[in-house]
Design an enzyme around this catalytic site. Structure first.
Site: not given
Ligand code: COI
Length: 409
Positions: A154, A256, A292
């Protein structure tokens, strides 16, 4: 002949350069009849990492045993939330745009990093992050990662979108393992939480005009965590946001990047100030379809059929989401990845969220345009079953028939 040349090159390499050798060997394998010259051309930028220009100012550490204290100090394992508890070590690896590949990484003491005020990440948000967890095994001796290659892939996909070089899957997983071992005293006892691992990929080099940064840093730090929401494992209450949006078609919602997260803070803060746990975002075009929550994916269940918004570019392809889809199908559920409208949500029997930090969180209510809609939670819900199934695999309590876990010894 090409293989022999690669083999003698390997013998001449310092240990840190062996990764480069492996990259070259892979390129040689794929070079068909092109001979060494062709292979070297193919290996091109990879080979150039042997000329590593980086001489780190970070302290070098012996790779054998880096966790120099016995346990996690005074930490209260029973009350871990999702706060930042600084741990001992971080992992850093660098790359120039010119070289295009990451070379030797190293562990250093966890601490501040130095960045140019004109670095790409600070000025233009050229950065990605990942999140994954390490769990202590039942005998408390070993550690388990959950699908770390998925995070690596990813990150590679996101790096392409953000015009950044990225570590190979092997480099990524190796770095994660090193980080866990170095911080092993911070992995919570089984059942108390996990070591959350945060890989970052940032444009660290200086740039003034809008362009990709000339240098990149891959960094991993870690922190022990418990449940993400303050509700703990209790069901959460969401509110639908219909004016601020998280992503748009053609944007970066599906990767991400760090730039997806600060823009949701306003809606998230507003929601929290009204007593909601988190925000559900709608699509930016029709304002009708669910996307989401701020930090997790969404599922609904209606008459035994499960549905989740399809990852069509504006929605993060969560690794927990992907795993949960597979686990639900294994249990005989029909799982649809499709457009999920606000009406679908309102009529659902059960709603839940998934994410690395969140795991599988049951939703007890969703408020939309001032109306509160309630859903089934507790015993005999799909979310509870999936939570148990998933975490049992992650902690090594259930047989991992899918080969999802990676042991660190
Ligand atoms: C995760 O779930 O690892 C994330 O990246 C969300 C984050 C905003 C804590």
């Amino acid at each position: 002949m090409a293989a022999a040349a690669a083999s003698s090159a390997k013998r001449a390499l310092l240990p840190w350069a062996r990764d480069a050798h492996h990259a070259l060997a892979r390129a040689l394998q794929g070079c068909g009849g092109g001979g060494l010259r062709g292979a070297l051309q193919m290996a091109g930028s990879r080979w150039s990492l042997l000329q590593c220009r980086w001489r780190s100012s970070l302290p070098q550490l012996d790779s054998a045993d880096r966790s120099d204290e016995e346990s996690g100090g005074e930490i209260d394992w029973d009350n871990l939330g999702f706060g930042l508890t600084p741990t001992d070590y971080m992992y850093v690896m660098r790359c120039s745009l010119e070289d295009g590949v990451f070379s030797r990484g190293e562990l250093s003491r966890y601490g501040n990093i130095e960045l140019s005020p004109s670095s790409g990440v600070i000025n233009y948000g050229q950065g990605l992050f990942e999140g994954l967890k390490a769990y202590r095994t039942a005998n408390q001796q070993g550690y388990m990662l959950f699908r770390p290659e998925e995070n690596a892939r990813r990150m590679q996909h996101g790096a392409e979108r953000m015009c950044m070089p990225s570590p190979s899957v092997e480099q990524f997983v190796h770095a994660v393992k090193q980080t866990v071992l170095a911080n092993r005293r911070w992995v919570p006892p089984q059942g108390k939480g996990a070591l959350y691992i945060r890989p970052l990929l940032i444009g660290s080099g200086p740039i003034l005009g809008l362009a990709p940064a000339p240098e990149y840093m891959f960094l991993i730090y870690a922190a022990p965590v418990g449940t993400y929401f303050k509700e703990g494992l209790a069901p959460i209450n969401l509110v639908v946001e219909d004016s601020l949006h998280r992503a748009m078609p053609g944007g970066t919602g599906g990767v991400k990047t760090i730039t997806n997260y600060a823009p949701v803070l306003k809606a998230q803060m507003d929601a929290k100030s009204k007593g909601f746990t988190d925000v559900l975002y709608l699509d930016a075009v029709h304002k009708t379809y669910l996307e989401e929550a701020s930090s997790c994916n969404l599922f609904i269940v209606k008459d035994g059929v499960v549905a989740t918004p399809a990852t069509v570019g504006t929605i993060l392809p969560g690794i927990t989401r992907k795993s949960v889809i597979e686990l639900a199908r294994d249990r005989g559920y029909q799982v649809e990845e499709r457009l999920v409208s606000i009406d679908d949500l309102i009529g659902a029997d059960e709603v839940f969220c998934t994410g690395t930090a969140v795991v599988v969180a049951p939703v007890s209510s969703v408020t939309y345009q001032g109306h509160r809609y309630e859903f089934r939670t507790g015993q005999d819900t799909l979310s509870q079953t999936l939570h148990t199934t998933l975490t049992s695999i992650q902690m090594g309590l259930a047989e991992d028939k899918k080969g999802w876990t990676v042991a660190i010894d």
